[in-house]
Design a protein around this motif. Structure first.
Motif, PDB file in Angstrom:
ATOM      1  N   LEU A   8       0.839  -1.191   0.000  1.00  0.00           N
ATOM      2  CA  LEU A   8       0.000   0.000   0.000  1.00  0.00           C
ATOM      3  C   LEU A   8       0.875   1.242   0.000  1.00  0.00           C
ATOM      4  N   VAL A   9       0.546   2.178  -0.855  1.00  0.00           N
ATOM      5  CA  VAL A   9       1.310   3.414  -0.959  1.00  0.00           C
ATOM      6  C   VAL A   9       0.392   4.596  -0.610  1.00  0.00           C
ATOM      7  N   LEU A  10       0.842   5.410   0.308  1.00  0.00           N
ATOM      8  CA  LEU A  10       0.064   6.579   0.708  1.00  0.00           C
ATOM      9  C   LEU A  10       0.392   7.740  -0.223  1.00  0.00           C
ATOM     10  N   VAL A  11      -0.615   8.241  -0.895  1.00  0.00           N
ATOM     11  CA  VAL A  11      -0.428   9.378  -1.791  1.00  0.00           C
ATOM     12  C   VAL A  11      -0.161  10.627  -0.952  1.00  0.00           C
ATOM     13  N   ASP A  12       0.891  11.364  -1.334  1.00  0.00           N
ATOM     14  CA  ASP A  12       1.281  12.538  -0.550  1.00  0.00           C
ATOM     15  C   ASP A  12       0.163  13.561  -0.429  1.00  0.00           C
ATOM     16  N   ASP A  13      -0.705  13.640  -1.429  1.00  0.00           N
ATOM     17  CA  ASP A  13      -1.792  14.613  -1.388  1.00  0.00           C
ATOM     18  C   ASP A  13      -2.780  14.345  -0.259  1.00  0.00           C
ATOM     19  N   LEU A  14      -2.764  13.128   0.281  1.00  0.00           N
ATOM     20  CA  LEU A  14      -3.681  12.783   1.366  1.00  0.00           C
ATOM     21  C   LEU A  14      -3.171  13.233   2.734  1.00  0.00           C
ATOM     22  N   ILE A  15      -1.901  13.614   2.825  1.00  0.00           N
ATOM     23  CA  ILE A  15      -1.317  13.967   4.120  1.00  0.00           C
ATOM     24  C   ILE A  15      -2.047  15.148   4.769  1.00  0.00           C
ATOM     25  N   PHE A  30       2.716  15.066  16.305  1.00  0.00           N
ATOM     26  CA  PHE A  30       3.302  15.732  15.153  1.00  0.00           C
ATOM     27  C   PHE A  30       4.771  15.330  14.985  1.00  0.00           C
ATOM     28  N   GLN A  31       5.474  15.219  16.102  1.00  0.00           N
ATOM     29  CA  GLN A  31       6.884  14.828  16.027  1.00  0.00           C
ATOM     30  C   GLN A  31       7.030  13.447  15.391  1.00  0.00           C
ATOM     31  N   ARG A  32       6.187  12.522  15.769  1.00  0.00           N
ATOM     32  CA  ARG A  32       6.254  11.169  15.218  1.00  0.00           C
ATOM     33  C   ARG A  32       5.847  11.151  13.750  1.00  0.00           C
ATOM     34  N   SER A  37       8.226  10.406   6.678  1.00  0.00           N
ATOM     35  CA  SER A  37       8.933  10.633   5.417  1.00  0.00           C
ATOM     36  C   SER A  37       9.064  12.129   5.212  1.00  0.00           C
ATOM     37  N   PRO A  38       9.954  12.573   4.299  1.00  0.00           N
ATOM     38  CA  PRO A  38      10.085  14.007   4.049  1.00  0.00           C
ATOM     39  C   PRO A  38       8.781  14.668   3.605  1.00  0.00           C
ATOM     40  N   ALA A  39       7.883  13.903   2.993  1.00  0.00           N
ATOM     41  CA  ALA A  39       6.625  14.488   2.522  1.00  0.00           C
ATOM     42  C   ALA A  39       5.745  14.962   3.672  1.00  0.00           C
ATOM     43  N   VAL A  41       6.912  16.449   6.480  1.00  0.00           N
ATOM     44  CA  VAL A  41       7.534  17.503   7.283  1.00  0.00           C
ATOM     45  C   VAL A  41       6.808  18.834   7.152  1.00  0.00           C
ATOM     46  N   VAL A  42       6.615  19.304   5.923  1.00  0.00           N
ATOM     47  CA  VAL A  42       5.994  20.614   5.729  1.00  0.00           C
ATOM     48  C   VAL A  42       4.547  20.648   6.224  1.00  0.00           C
ATOM     49  N   PRO A  43       3.682  19.687   5.891  1.00  0.00           N
ATOM     50  CA  PRO A  43       2.317  19.710   6.423  1.00  0.00           C
ATOM     51  C   PRO A  43       2.267  19.666   7.949  1.00  0.00           C
ATOM     52  N   VAL A  44       3.177  18.875   8.555  1.00  0.00           N
ATOM     53  CA  VAL A  44       3.202  18.798  10.014  1.00  0.00           C
ATOM     54  C   VAL A  44       3.634  20.126  10.613  1.00  0.00           C
ATOM     55  N   ARG A  45       4.665  20.737  10.046  1.00  0.00           N
ATOM     56  CA  ARG A  45       5.113  22.034  10.550  1.00  0.00           C
ATOM     57  C   ARG A  45       4.020  23.091  10.428  1.00  0.00           C
ATOM     58  N   ARG A  46       3.274  23.034   9.322  1.00  0.00           N
ATOM     59  CA  ARG A  46       2.212  24.010   9.104  1.00  0.00           C
ATOM     60  C   ARG A  46       1.154  23.910  10.217  1.00  0.00           C
ATOM     61  N   ARG A  47       0.853  22.705  10.655  1.00  0.00           N
ATOM     62  CA  ARG A  47      -0.119  22.516  11.733  1.00  0.00           C
ATOM     63  C   ARG A  47       0.506  22.787  13.098  1.00  0.00           C
ATOM     64  N   LEU A  48       1.736  22.354  13.288  1.00  0.00           N
ATOM     65  CA  LEU A  48       2.379  22.459  14.595  1.00  0.00           C
ATOM     66  C   LEU A  48       2.634  23.897  15.000  1.00  0.00           C
ATOM     67  N   TYR A  49       3.009  24.733  14.037  1.00  0.00           N
ATOM     68  CA  TYR A  49       3.381  26.109  14.368  1.00  0.00           C
ATOM     69  C   TYR A  49       2.282  27.122  14.044  1.00  0.00           C
ATOM     70  N   ALA A  50       1.116  26.652  13.629  1.00  0.00           N
ATOM     71  CA  ALA A  50       0.041  27.586  13.290  1.00  0.00           C
ATOM     72  C   ALA A  50      -0.539  28.266  14.527  1.00  0.00           C
ATOM     73  N   HIS A  51      -0.565  27.556  15.674  1.00  0.00           N
ATOM     74  CA  HIS A  51      -1.222  28.094  16.865  1.00  0.00           C
ATOM     75  C   HIS A  51      -0.361  27.873  18.113  1.00  0.00           C
ATOM     76  N   PRO A  52       0.781  28.542  18.248  1.00  0.00           N
ATOM     77  CA  PRO A  52       1.591  28.369  19.458  1.00  0.00           C
ATOM     78  C   PRO A  52       0.840  28.827  20.707  1.00  0.00           C
ATOM     79  N   SER A  53       0.881  27.990  21.738  1.00  0.00           N
ATOM     80  CA  SER A  53       0.279  28.320  23.026  1.00  0.00           C
ATOM     81  C   SER A  53       1.338  28.081  24.096  1.00  0.00           C
ATOM     82  N   LEU A  54       1.841  29.152  24.696  1.00  0.00           N
ATOM     83  CA  LEU A  54       3.000  29.078  25.590  1.00  0.00           C
ATOM     84  C   LEU A  54       2.607  29.503  26.997  1.00  0.00           C
ATOM     85  N   ARG A  55       3.000  28.695  27.993  1.00  0.00           N
ATOM     86  CA  ARG A  55       2.610  28.942  29.383  1.00  0.00           C
ATOM     87  C   ARG A  55       3.805  29.207  30.296  1.00  0.00           C
ATOM     88  N   SER A  56       5.000  29.338  29.747  1.00  0.00           N
ATOM     89  CA  SER A  56       6.180  29.602  30.578  1.00  0.00           C
ATOM     90  C   SER A  56       7.177  30.439  29.782  1.00  0.00           C
TER      91      SER A  56
END
Length: 379
Positions: A8-15, A30-32, A37-39, A41-56
């Protein structure tokens, strides 16, 4: 084992679709995912850094360092929530303050929340923001300080000072939400280029000023006003003034912070509110005269909610009010489940049935903590 079966191959467009299918990803998820795969990285970063919530402050330092080392990440940030709390017997050092300035200097932010120590004289930190023209939602929340969770040096009272300069810094703000702060509104000297549509005041003490000056220049655009708690007389005068100066308000939600039976603002001095469609009152001393005042000032109401243990309207008086068509456009009524005689007495199911029948005849959906109505939806 069948080795002829194709893998089974996951199409990158589905990420991106996979990431958007769940709003409850944890950072470790998100880290996992980024390691697949490199495909990814960018979608994960887009979600991970879209809404930073910092408490310290340490989290602020780490994020600022990440942005300095990876400037490409800056374009992903859309909303920002900063609620750092200083440690016991220590004030933030220069490196920590520099990290705050770096983060507040981000461009393209749509929503900003300041809490924790940053809610103390919050205008100081709002003035350090480099790009405020894109901000559409601003929230200052002093909840953590009001609960005594900080040892930040004096002044320790969460507060915000709003003036012409602040209004011009945020010309495109649509939603202003203030929680657990002391508010000072400096008299406006000129019209503000504001598009404010939602004003939410939660446990706000109006120390100085005139509430309509918060939206001076956007009086025609304000549509939703929510007030929960706050100091009584000053806030009531402010609400009356806002309703008078902002004729476009369609929704008013006003809740007392306790069950002391505050007097309702609806009386003979209430300005006419022809555009008001939704009214929610809770925790006030409401009587039949209050209902008549509402009918006289808010003739075009579609939704009316009157809740609390200090409502002194009997079931018969509710039935008479609905039967009279005093609110000819009313389509939804949320009523309490009893009457404060005193004491508060619940209505029986048999008594409720009569009111339900009258509401049905008038085309009004009725609901309350004890009513059963399939046509009533949460409002």
């Amino acid at each position: 084992m069948d080795t002829t079966r194709p893998a089974l191959v996951l199409v990158d467009d589905l990420i991106p679709i996979i990431l958007e299918s769940d709003d409850h990803w944890w950072p470790r998820d998100f880290q996992r995912l980024a390691l697949i795969s490199p495909a990814w990285v960018v979608p994960v970063r887009r979600r991970l850094y879209a809404h930073p919530s910092l408490r310290s402050y340490r989290a602020c330092q780490l994020l600022a360092r990440t942005f300095q080392r990876n400037p490409d990440l800056l374009s992903y940030v859309r909303t920002l929530e900063l609620r750092p709390i200083s440690d016991q017997d220590r004030t933030p050092d220069e490196r920590e303050m520099q990290s705050l300035r770096t983060i507040l200097g981000l461009k393209g932010l749509r929503s900003v929340t300041l809490g924790g120590d940053l809610a103390v004289a919050a205008q100081r930190f709002l003035n350090t923001m480099a790009d405020t023209r894109t901000v559409e939602e601003l929230h200052v929340d002093g909840c953590m300080l009001s609960r005594g969770q900080s040892t930040f040096p004096a002044p320790v009272i969460p507060s915000l000072e709003w003036d012409d300069a602040m209004a011009f810094r945020f010309p495109n703000i649509r939603t202003l939400r203030l929680s657990n702060v002391a508010l000072t509104v400096i008299p406006a000297m000129m019209a503000h280029p504001s598009r404010l549509t939602h004003l939410i005041l939660n446990n706000v003490d109006l120390e100085v000023g005139f509430l309509p000056d918060l939206c001076h220049g956007s009086w025609e655009s304000l549509r939703v006003l929510t007030v929960i708690g706050g100091n009584g007389i000053e806030m009531e005068d402010g609400i009356r003034s806002l309703l008078e100066f902002c004729p476009g308000i369609e929704t008013l939600r006003y809740e007392a912070s306790d069950c002391a039976g505050h007097l309702s603002i609806f009386d003979d001095d209430m300005p006419s509110c022809p555009n008001l469609r939704n009214l929610h009152l809770s925790g006030f001393d409401v009587n039949p005269q209050t209902l008549q005042a509402i009918a006289q000032t808010c003739l075009n109401l579609d939704n009316l909610a009157v809740l609390g243990r200090t409502v002194r309207v009997t079931l018969e008086e509710w039935a008479s009010f609905i039967s009279s068509s005093a609110l000819p456009h009313l389509r939804r009524l949320v009523a309490p489940s009893g009457t404060n005689l005193p004491p508060f007495t619940f209505w029986s199911s048999g008594e409720q049935k009569g009111l339900l029948e009258i509401c049905d005849a008038k085309g009004v959906a009725l609901s309350s903590p004890s009513f059963k109505s399939n046509s009533a939806e949460d409002w």
